[in-house]
Write a protein that holds these residues in place. Structure first.
Motif, mmCIF file in Angstrom:
data_model
loop_
_atom_site.group_PDB
_atom_site.id
_atom_site.type_symbol
_atom_site.label_atom_id
_atom_site.label_comp_id
_atom_site.label_asym_id
_atom_site.label_seq_id
_atom_site.Cartn_x
_atom_site.Cartn_y
_atom_site.Cartn_z
ATOM 1 N N THR A 10 0.820 -1.202 0.000
ATOM 2 C CA THR A 10 0.000 0.000 0.000
ATOM 3 C C THR A 10 0.861 1.261 0.000
ATOM 4 O O THR A 10 1.994 1.240 0.486
ATOM 5 N N THR A 11 0.310 2.331 -0.530
ATOM 6 C CA THR A 11 0.977 3.633 -0.487
ATOM 7 C C THR A 11 0.374 4.519 0.583
ATOM 8 O O THR A 11 0.706 5.699 0.680
ATOM 9 N N GLU A 12 -0.510 3.946 1.397
ATOM 10 C CA GLU A 12 -1.239 4.745 2.387
ATOM 11 C C GLU A 12 -0.916 4.349 3.830
ATOM 12 O O GLU A 12 -1.762 4.408 4.707
ATOM 13 N N GLN A 41 -2.580 0.776 7.910
ATOM 14 C CA GLN A 41 -3.817 0.647 7.154
ATOM 15 C C GLN A 41 -4.411 -0.745 7.330
ATOM 16 O O GLN A 41 -3.697 -1.746 7.362
#
Length: 305
Positions: A57-59, A74
């Protein structure tokens, strides 16, 4: 309960089997979370068909959390965020199924006191929130394995049940490698003792899972020549003897996953629709996942050997 999934080599089917076991346990009614601790290759999102986390994920994933860059990692609800139609809605009676992905572009990182403490805080909270937390560790003697050995040895984790699954294919090379990972130099037992684990207690918490196993007596092999079937039976007998010698035999085994074309050609969750409607997967494979998911929490399967 924590289930720590590991293997000494890549290609054992550790991740795809662990994902299917988590999926089956959720279908059985348990709330399950899956933590992608394969830090060098955080791709569990592809198995759950969560395309937004296919390569991590990039979050704010587990890398960012454990390294102290964010306060919470996340959490992705598979039932609502999977891009696969058959997984998009929670079936009646099923529990939660949540994925904690690693970071996109993340890699292995070393372990220190702060990392271990953040790991402990996360695992304690998730253990209270979920019935089962399955950690998919990097293969081999990895930083991820070192981290969870250090975390589970701490006094504040004593009340949390932690069990190990060591995956290996049914080959000579993989049997020897799996045995070495557990019993060998700098293996789980030795490293655990260094971190403060009691040796016998740690050994009692470890079971092996055989993957991609061919049954020489299967009706699916009816097309083989008699000489080929006889050779397969000889090979299977030799492997059973080797597994027993290496302490990876029947008495330390929790489950067997048969060879299945779907798992070989496309690593994915196997749904009932894949078995009954599409008929692309075998019922025996789903039965094996179901059995393994149940045995994770059956104390009789983990009694002292």
């Amino acid at each position: 309960m924590l289930v720590l999934a590991t293997s000494d080599k890549g290609g054992t089917g550790r991740s795809v089997t662990s994902s299917n076991v988590a999926y089956r346990r959720s279908l059985q009614g348990s709330d399950v979370c899956y933590l992608d601790f394969d830090f060098g290759s955080p791709t569990a999102g592809t198995i759950f068909n969560v395309d937004s986390a296919a390569r991590g994920t990039t979050e704010g994933g587990l890398h960012s959390y454990l390294q102290g860059r964010i306060s919470e990692p996340q959490m992705l609800d598979v039932w609502t965020q999977s891009d696969r139609p058959s997984l998009r809605h929670r079936p009646p009676g099923a529990g939660r199924l949540v994925l904690l992905p690693g970071d996109s572009g993340g890699g292995e990182f070393s372990v220190n006191h702060e990392v271990v403490q953040r790991c402990i805080r996360l695992l304690r909270r998730l253990d209270e929130e979920f019935d089962l937390c399955l950690l998919d560790l990097s293969a081999g003697r990895s930083y991820a394995t070192e981290m969870v050995l250090a975390a589970t040895a701490e006094p504040e984790m004593r009340a949390v049940t932690a069990r190990w699954l060591v995956f290996h294919r049914w080959t000579r090379q993989h049997i020897i490698a799996a045995s070495g990972l557990v019993y060998g130099e700098r293996g789980i037992i030795e490293a655990g003792r260094v971190w403060g684990h009691e040796q016998q207690e740690l050994m009692d918490s470890i079971r092996f899972v055989r993957t991609a196993v061919v049954d020489p007596n299967s009706v699916e092999l009816a097309g083989l020549r008699p000489s080929q079937v006889a050779w397969l039976r000889d090979c299977n007998r030799d492997l059973q003897e080797l597994a027993s010698q290496r302490k990876v035999g029947r008495t330390t085994m929790l489950g067997v996953i048969p060879l299945d074309p779907v798992l070989q050609w496309r690593e994915q969750l196997i749904s009932d629709n894949d078995v009954y409607a599409r008929q692309i997967a075998n019922r025996e494979t789903v039965d094996a996942f179901d059995s393994l998911a149940k045995r994770l929490t059956e104390d009789a399967a983990w009694e002292t050997l």
